[in-house]
Design a protein around this motif. Sequence first.
Motif, short mmCIF file in Angstrom:
data_model
loop_
_atom_site.label_atom_id
_atom_site.label_comp_id
_atom_site.label_asym_id
_atom_site.label_seq_id
_atom_site.Cartn_x
_atom_site.Cartn_y
_atom_site.Cartn_z
N ASP A 212 43.57 50.97 35.93
CA ASP A 212 44.42 51.50 34.85
C ASP A 212 45.79 50.85 34.74
O ASP A 212 46.81 51.54 34.62
CB ASP A 212 44.62 53.02 35.04
CG ASP A 212 43.63 53.80 34.19
OD1 ASP A 212 43.08 53.21 33.23
OD2 ASP A 212 43.43 54.99 34.46
N VAL A 213 45.81 49.53 34.75
CA VAL A 213 47.07 48.82 34.59
C VAL A 213 47.65 49.13 33.21
O VAL A 213 46.91 49.18 32.21
CB VAL A 213 46.87 47.29 34.75
CG1 VAL A 213 48.13 46.52 34.39
CG2 VAL A 213 46.43 46.97 36.17
N GLY A 214 48.94 49.34 33.16
CA GLY A 214 49.59 49.68 31.90
C GLY A 214 49.99 51.14 31.85
O GLY A 214 50.90 51.54 31.13
N TRP A 244 42.02 43.84 38.35
CA TRP A 244 42.81 44.71 37.49
C TRP A 244 41.91 45.26 36.40
O TRP A 244 41.13 44.53 35.80
CB TRP A 244 43.95 43.93 36.84
CG TRP A 244 44.81 43.20 37.82
CD1 TRP A 244 45.77 43.75 38.62
CD2 TRP A 244 44.82 41.79 38.10
NE1 TRP A 244 46.36 42.77 39.39
CE2 TRP A 244 45.80 41.57 39.09
CE3 TRP A 244 44.08 40.70 37.62
CZ2 TRP A 244 46.07 40.30 39.60
CZ3 TRP A 244 44.35 39.44 38.14
CH2 TRP A 244 45.33 39.25 39.11
N SER A 246 42.09 47.73 32.81
CA SER A 246 43.02 48.37 31.88
C SER A 246 42.31 48.84 30.62
O SER A 246 41.35 48.22 30.16
CB SER A 246 44.15 47.40 31.49
OG SER A 246 45.04 48.05 30.61
N LEU A 253 48.82 45.21 26.40
CA LEU A 253 49.09 45.04 27.82
C LEU A 253 50.29 44.11 28.05
O LEU A 253 51.14 44.39 28.89
CB LEU A 253 47.85 44.49 28.52
CG LEU A 253 47.81 44.60 30.05
CD1 LEU A 253 47.99 46.04 30.49
CD2 LEU A 253 46.52 44.02 30.59
#
Length: 289
Positions: A212-214, A244, A246, A253
């Motif tokens: 869950d990058v961001g 990663w 997202s 992003l």
Amino acid sequence: MMMNMNLTDNDFWEKFGNLRQEDLFFKVHPELIDIVSEVEIKKTECPSCKKDERVSWVWAFDETEYEEPVRDLCRDCELEALSLETGYTLNEKRRAVIDKEWYFINENEASGFKNFEVHDEKSEFAKKTTTEYIKRLLAGEQLNLMMLGKTGTGKSHLSKAIAKTAKHKGKKVAYITAMHLFNKIKGTFNNIHERNRFNEQFKAFDLIVIDDVGMETKKVAEVSWSTSEWTELLNLREGKSNIWTSNFDEQSLSKVIGDRTLSRMYENTIFIENFTGEDFRRRKRINVV
Ligand SMILES: [Zn+2]
């Protein structure tokens, strides 16, 4: 007449460890108290190092001489075995502590490669690509993986499957959400000692999955802080493998984590973004197989 007894039994040694070896003999062989008058201690060959350093009892009975080792090994070999065992236990303990701080996958969770449902071309591609990824990772390659796509498309499932497989094969693995990761960083604010500890741990993993990058930045005011943290984090991971995932597309992003971070994440990286249905070949990057 010879009695066999497990002489390495810890309880036993705790109880009788203070006795003289000769007296100990009669604790082990009470049936011989009235029969054997003299017990000698002799050094015999240690089965491990072959030196004549293992303590044994020697006694005579009925004109026959008997010999019985007091311990399984000589003192040096026993100490060595003990320290190996202690070292092993310490490592296990340290691993468990680190897992508790860095590995957030429930062992009972059914997220393996086997139960990932392939229902169309995209999910088939995702499964094939992640399977390939874990193979190359286990072969010792440093390789990153980025999975972009909407919630509920199986990104977490597959990234967990990779993490679990790598861990099972003895790799040092972290699995953490970006939000949790950044909260950990916030927890080290104004504490250089804690931050150093964080950095040391973060560097050491063979594989880190950041889910869950961001989502780590909720406030616009934090973006510049978080993008500079990302730079630091990527520096720490130099030469190591990262995954990663997202829910954001590439454009959104880059706004959250910064263009520089994103383009650094493209280095030596395999991409899966078929989850969104977009053409993943469109973009400039090192691509899959
Ligand atoms: Zn020895």
